[in-house]
Scaffold this active site. Structure first.
Site, PDB file in Angstrom:
ATOM      1  N   GLU A  88      36.147  33.153  39.746  1.00  0.00           N
ATOM      2  CA  GLU A  88      35.047  34.075  39.438  1.00  0.00           C
ATOM      3  C   GLU A  88      33.708  33.480  39.862  1.00  0.00           C
ATOM      4  O   GLU A  88      32.772  33.338  39.054  1.00  0.00           O
ATOM      5  CB  GLU A  88      35.047  34.408  37.943  1.00  0.00           C
ATOM      6  CG  GLU A  88      36.311  35.134  37.522  1.00  0.00           C
ATOM      7  CD  GLU A  88      36.270  35.705  36.103  1.00  0.00           C
ATOM      8  OE1 GLU A  88      35.559  35.130  35.263  1.00  0.00           O
ATOM      9  OE2 GLU A  88      36.935  36.715  35.845  1.00  0.00           O
ATOM     10  N   GLU A 147      43.894  38.341  37.779  1.00  0.00           N
ATOM     11  CA  GLU A 147      43.638  38.409  36.332  1.00  0.00           C
ATOM     12  C   GLU A 147      43.450  39.860  35.939  1.00  0.00           C
ATOM     13  O   GLU A 147      42.730  40.611  36.609  1.00  0.00           O
ATOM     14  CB  GLU A 147      42.359  37.671  35.940  1.00  0.00           C
ATOM     15  CG  GLU A 147      42.484  36.186  35.870  1.00  0.00           C
ATOM     16  CD  GLU A 147      41.248  35.519  35.285  1.00  0.00           C
ATOM     17  OE1 GLU A 147      40.629  36.079  34.351  1.00  0.00           O
ATOM     18  OE2 GLU A 147      40.910  34.429  35.776  1.00  0.00           O
TER      19      GLU A 147
END
Ligand code: BG6
Length: 486
Positions: free
Chosen positions: A192, A384
């Site tokens: 991320e 995810e």
């Protein structure tokens, strides 16, 4: 070429599995030569709605370093995967996992970050994890940096803000690429990466309390160093292990305009650009023009080394991965007010939210997949997606988590639609297949798993692993390659 048919299901070699991160599962924070990591100096949140992952000051850092216990720092204990990895991987295998995403703790390999030789015991631990995966035929998908770096580098030069982090990181990546060469087909660089705009948890640079302009300067400079380090890692892996592929990892947060007012549409476009900037750099190999204006207006000046742009251009990633939890809503004249680990969008009246206020939007996943595929034409990987919920263990030791099954079913259905739309999708690793320590709040009670772990927020419990209803459901999903979602 134009075709009259389209895919009706997931590709045969679709990679089904689950995703974790070292600092949320391993524990053993001070064993076998491991150094302290930045994740292990973050205090747990005071309550469910406080997001504490970036709240580190110079003072709190020193207090944390001096504290020898894990009481206030749950990421030090994780769920003790370090000692339970065989049992946990056996459970993943029982569900039929084709892939397991985990990260390597840099501080296990280079305890302070600047050593010249690695810690053999740290490397040996991941050898054992790989052996176990190999035993069950599960592909490893390894994140090189998942929200942590050796805290020694924060102390020495304020983390990724300093250019020296590039060389220290690439010494680490070279060591692990050589060590695990031929055993790992898929790597990710920075988890991320876009959340570096939120500070410490990603950048390892302390900037709490500074004026916005200085914070932006520190964060975007740190992120520039990560872009270069990621490109260098791409170069290294292609040379060391030409069969391996490496990807970027974005927290994809699609933004919708609140109304059809063109001003709202433009506001949403701007928000989206701030998110896609990262994949623009890592997949296309150039800083996009729209950021020039943003940097100039915010007074940010990125200091680049003479070869940085060339390196970024020469070594783009092979595939793009992203996490998907929620979407945002933006209006040109309002500030957002919803919850999320890093989202600040407005409320969407068409969506329900999780116990933590994260807005649930399965169709948004299909939209994101289509947009990303259209924009980059590189294979995509959803690494995810999942639901953090307050699970209840009943008297017989069961967790009836039909809400999790519903959430995952709806997202998988939309992913399947995206595949039919023509998106090239490599796989899906659901977040937190086993309950783990929450990233944003460091709680244990925010549970994502198919597997329940007996541990509370204070670290009490037997650490026993129990299969939830969703365990058996996901097993069926994998066995049918996503056809049976009931
Ligand atoms: C992602 C992170 O942001 O979301 C994970 O990559 C994290 O590390 C996951 O755990 C869920 O967030 P949280 O805060 O509920 O654990």
């Amino acid at each position: 070429m134009y075709k009259t048919s389209f895919p009706k299901g997931f590709p045969k070699d679709f990679l089904w599995g689950g995703a974790t991160a070292a600092n949320q599962i391993e524990g053993a924070w001070n064993l076998d030569g491991k150094g302290l990591s930045t994740a292990e100096v973050v205090k747990k949140a005071k309550n469910r709605h406080e997001v504490s992952m970036s709240s580190v000051t110079k003072e709190s850092l020193q207090t944390a370093i001096a504290d020898p216990s894990d009481k206030l720092y749950p990421k030090r204990r994780g769920i003790d995967f370090y000692h339970h990895y065989k049992e946990d991987i056996a459970l993943f295998a029982e569900m039929g996992f084709k892939v397991f995403r985990f990260s390597i703790a840099w501080s296990r390999i280079f305890p302070h970050g600047d050593e010249q030789t690695p810690n053999e015991a740290g490397l040996a631990f991941y050898d054992k994890v790989l052996d176990e995966l190999d035993h069950y035929g599960i592909e490893p998908l390894i994140t090189l940096s998942h929200y942590e770096m050796p805290v020694g580098l924060t102390e020495k030069y304020n983390g990724w803000f300093d250019r020296r982090a590039i060389a220290d990181f690439n010494r680490f990546t070279e060591v692990v690429f050589k060590r695990y060469q031929g055993r790992v087909r898929y790597w990710l660089t920075f988890n991320e990466i876009n959340t570096g705009t939120w500070g410490f948890h990603e950048t390892g640079a302390i900037d709490e309390g500074l004026p916005e302009k200085e914070q932006l300067q520190i964060r975007y400079q740190a992120l520039h160093h990560q872009f270069v380090a990621s490109a260098m890692a791409t170069k290294q892996i292609h040379e060391i292990d030409p069969k391996a592929k490496i990807g970027s990892m974005l927290a994809r947060m699609q933004t919708y305009p609140k109304t059809p007012d063109p001003l709202d549409v433009r506001a949403a476009q701007l928000e989206d650009e701030k998110n896609l900037f990262f994949t623009d750099v890592q997949a296309r190999g150039v800083y996009p023009e729209y950021m020039n204006r943003f940097f100039a207006e915010k007074g940010v000046e990125i200091k680049m080394g003479p070869d940085d742009e060339k390196i970024i251009a020469q070594y783009p990633v092979d595939f793009l991965s992203f996490s998907y939890y929620m979407t945002n809503v933006t209006a040109h004249n309002e500030k957002g007010n919803t919850a999320g680990n890093m989202s600040v969008g407005g409320r969407n009246p068409y969506l329900k939210a999780s116990d933590w206020g994260w807005q649930i939007d399965p169709v948004g996943l299909r939209i994101s997949l289509n947009e990303m595929w259209d924009r980059y034409r590189k294979p995509l990987f959803v690494v995810e997606n999942g639901l953090g919920a307050l699970d209840k263990l009943d008297a017989d030791g069961h967790v009836h988590d039909s809400y999790r099954i519903d959430y995952l079913r709806q997202h998988i259905q939309q992913m399947k639609e995206a595949v039919s739309d023509g998106v090239d999708l490599m796989g899906y690793t659901m977040w937190g297949p086993i309950d783990l320590i929450s990233f944003s709040t460091s709680e244990m009670s925010k549970r994502y798993g198919f597997i329940y772990v007996d541990q509370d927020d204070d670290g009490n419990g037997s650490l026993k692993r129990l299969k939830k209803d969703s365990f058996f459901w996901y097993k069926k999903v994998i066995a049918s390659n996503g056809d049976d979602l009931n």
